[in-house]
Design a protein around this motif. Sequence first.
Motif, short mmCIF file in Angstrom:
data_model
loop_
_atom_site.label_atom_id
_atom_site.label_comp_id
_atom_site.label_asym_id
_atom_site.label_seq_id
_atom_site.Cartn_x
_atom_site.Cartn_y
_atom_site.Cartn_z
N VAL B 37 0.77 -1.11 0.01
CA VAL B 37 0.06 0.07 -0.01
C VAL B 37 0.89 1.24 -0.12
N GLN B 38 0.35 2.32 -0.70
CA GLN B 38 1.22 3.51 -0.88
C GLN B 38 0.21 4.48 -0.38
N TYR B 39 0.65 5.42 0.66
CA TYR B 39 -0.15 6.48 1.18
C TYR B 39 0.46 7.95 0.42
N LEU B 44 6.09 2.70 -0.37
CA LEU B 44 5.48 1.42 -0.30
C LEU B 44 5.53 0.67 1.13
N GLN B 45 4.31 0.26 1.70
CA GLN B 45 4.10 -0.25 2.89
C GLN B 45 3.62 -1.87 2.27
N PHE B 46 4.55 -3.02 3.12
CA PHE B 46 4.04 -4.08 3.21
C PHE B 46 2.84 -4.46 3.69
N LEU B 47 1.91 -5.31 3.04
CA LEU B 47 0.53 -5.50 3.77
C LEU B 47 0.79 -6.99 4.23
N SER B 60 -1.65 -6.93 7.48
CA SER B 60 -1.56 -5.91 8.37
C SER B 60 -2.97 -5.12 8.30
N TYR B 61 -3.31 -4.40 9.18
CA TYR B 61 -4.79 -3.41 9.30
C TYR B 61 -5.71 -4.12 8.86
N GLY B 62 -5.89 -5.39 9.20
CA GLY B 62 -7.52 -6.10 8.98
C GLY B 62 -7.54 -6.65 7.17
N PHE B 63 -6.66 -6.54 6.47
CA PHE B 63 -6.68 -6.81 5.33
C PHE B 63 -6.26 -8.40 5.21
N GLU B 64 -6.86 -9.10 4.12
CA GLU B 64 -6.56 -10.51 3.87
C GLU B 64 -6.50 -10.80 2.36
N SER B 80 -14.69 -4.97 6.43
CA SER B 80 -15.29 -3.67 6.72
C SER B 80 -14.25 -2.52 6.35
N ALA B 81 -14.81 -1.64 5.45
CA ALA B 81 -13.58 -0.71 4.90
C ALA B 81 -13.47 0.29 5.90
#
Lengths: 115, 113
Positions: B37-39, B44-47, B60-64, B80-81
Amino acid sequence: GAGVSQSPSNKVTEKGKDVELRCDPISGHTALYWYRQSLGQGLEFLIYFQGNSAPDKSGLPSDRFSAERTGGSVSTLTIQRTQQEDSAVYLCASSLAEGGYNEQFFGPGTRLTVL
Amino acid sequence: AQSVAQPEDQVNVAEGNPLTVKCTYSVSGNPYLFWYVQYPNRGLQFLLKYITGDNLVKGSYGFEAEFNKSQTSFHLKKPSALVSDSALYFCAVRGRNTGKLIFGQGTTLQVKP
């Protein structure tokens, strides 16, 4: 701990000049990568260093681009005779190298603008 | 040749709704698959990543993400976004005999309150 750091954060240069971009990887990471991010081309691989092995240079777009890694740590990406199409964000990443499944950790990038 | 496709330039969802960001890949052999993900104005941050084993990978952050070998897909999901999930998401593939990541073109996720 400290992440991947890159300098400078921004670089503006004139067409035809040479530039050097620096990357400090995470301590203990033996693999180091350079990528380029631009609007037209997305994220492109440039070069990959793994320990003392010969680097994978397959992504370098021309012979104006070169990179070295001194002492297995810091890396410098050099662009000679810069062109306007070289304008992009240059990203460095590092990873543990025990296996190819290790995720790469990215630095904040250097934004290069060639006038 | 290895390639990654993210068919949607942008995905819009309402806060609280489930989200899916699609990714398909083409690579010989069994790949390693990643989501980053890139804010804005950040690196870039690894998810999460898929290496082997269970097809559903949690990050991370509830992602799958769900790996589907027959469809060569690796879609990113979240039940849930949140508005704070709004960012640019990249899928990437790495062959087992190479160090480089091949990235998709990226998908902008917009979560509206």
